[in-house]
Design an enzyme around this catalytic site. Structure first.
Site, PDB file in Angstrom:
ATOM      1  N   GLU A  79       0.846  -1.192   0.000  1.00  0.00           N
ATOM      2  CA  GLU A  79       0.000   0.000   0.000  1.00  0.00           C
ATOM      3  C   GLU A  79       0.883   1.244   0.000  1.00  0.00           C
ATOM      4  OE1 GLU A  79      -3.621   1.840   2.723  1.00  0.00           O
ATOM      5  OE2 GLU A  79      -1.844   1.026   3.706  1.00  0.00           O
ATOM      6  N   LYS A 136     -10.605  -0.101  -0.765  1.00  0.00           N
ATOM      7  CA  LYS A 136     -10.468  -0.327   0.674  1.00  0.00           C
ATOM      8  C   LYS A 136     -11.748   0.059   1.411  1.00  0.00           C
ATOM      9  CE  LYS A 136      -7.127   0.820   4.350  1.00  0.00           C
ATOM     10  NZ  LYS A 136      -5.911   1.631   4.622  1.00  0.00           N
ATOM     11  N   CYS A 196      -4.275  -3.130   4.396  1.00  0.00           N
ATOM     12  CA  CYS A 196      -3.785  -2.517   5.630  1.00  0.00           C
ATOM     13  C   CYS A 196      -4.795  -2.524   6.785  1.00  0.00           C
ATOM     14  CB  CYS A 196      -3.276  -1.114   5.315  1.00  0.00           C
ATOM     15  SG  CYS A 196      -2.167  -0.421   6.576  1.00  0.00           S
TER      16      CYS A 196
END
Length: 288
Positions: free
Chosen positions: A49, A119, A159
């Site tokens: 990321e 995300k 993440c």
């Protein structure tokens, strides 16, 4: 599929890490070099990321890219040259309406963009006196995504998603045998939580977890310090690879997918999921 064929199923993955800066061109050069080095020996190369740009919210918003940008074209060419699927683990993607998402872009071995996962969980937190207001830059995604790579279902996450186990359970129940967690984890939270969270997600999903990462520099100019330690974890929770804090670095691992079936058979946790029971209002009993 015969037992022998099932036992022979493999996915060769390349986990990567490096220190991204505010220089998109320099970061892109690192990314394409690692694809060129690791890709020919791998089915899948996972980039971290924010690998193309790590800066302040304002800087990252300004540097957002469209999928048809020259930078993405370079990654597409690198994937095609290496004949490997490449997942750009998370970049600020600007859509046709000007909205920005943090997207894990999937590029096939022929260089075509197969799709991307936006995300879902945005990093709005205050860590070590520094505020991370991702929602001021990007919009949240709305649905999970799985990529089928050579017949293997690979779940896509990014993440901060790792703190939400229900996402990983949904991917595992949908057949994901490998789950990706590209990250730019902060130094403080990474030291405390990175490995334990990844191992937990692997154990409860009975899946391989592959987590590329960014690392911090030593000159104090990073927008924020990141933890490194790109990891690969097996379905039993054992760490198969840890790239430490150096970079640029990469490692190719041959994931034996029969291990997923072995663990899911021995501990049939996924078969025991009871969503209707969990959806019920908890009973509360008073004591004293």
């Amino acid at each position: 599929m015969s037992d022998a064929a099932a036992d022979a199923r493999r996915l060769r993955v390349a986990v990567t890490q490096w220190r991204p800066t505010r220089d998109v061109a320099a970061n892109l050069a690192v990314a394409t070099r690692l694809i060129g080095e690791a890709g020919p020996g791998a089915d899948l190369v996972l980039l971290p990321e924010n690998g193309l740009m790590l800066g302040s919210n304002t800087e990252m918003r300004a540097a957002a890219l469209s999928v048809d940008s020259p930078e993405i074209d370079e990654l597409r060419a690198a994937a095609k040259s290496a004949s490997a699927t490449v997942v750009l683990g998370g970049f600020k993607r600007r859509d046709d309406e000007g909205r920005i998402f943090n997207t894990a872009l999937v590029i096939g071995p022929d260089g075509t963009v197969a799709g991307g996962y936006d995300k879902i969980h945005l990093f709005d937190a205050r860590i070590g006196g520094q505020s991370f207001e991702a929602s001021s830059v990007e919009q949240a995604g709305r649905r999970p995504m799985i990529a089928e790579i050579g017949g293997v279902r690979v779940g896509l996450t990014i993440c901060y998603d790792v703190r939400f186990p229900e996402l990983y359970r949904s991917l595992a129940l949908a057949g994901a045998e490998v789950i990706l967690v590209p990250a730019a984890f902060t130094q403080k939270t990474g030291a405390a939580h990175w490995e334990v969270l990844l191992r937990a997600r692997a154990i409860e999903s009975a899946a391989f977890v592959v987590a590329s990462a960014t690392v911090r520099g030593e000159d104090g100019t990073d927008a924020f310090e990141t933890f490194g330690h790109a990891l690969v974890v097996d379905p039993w929770g054992e760490v198969l690879a840890d790239l430490g804090v150096g970079g640029p670095a990469w490692q190719v691992l041959d994931l034996a997918l029969s291990e997923v079936n072995r663990v899911r058979t021995a501990l049939p946790v996924l078969a025991g999921v009871r969503p209707q029971a969990y959806a019920a209002e908890p009973e509360i009993i008073g004591i004293g």
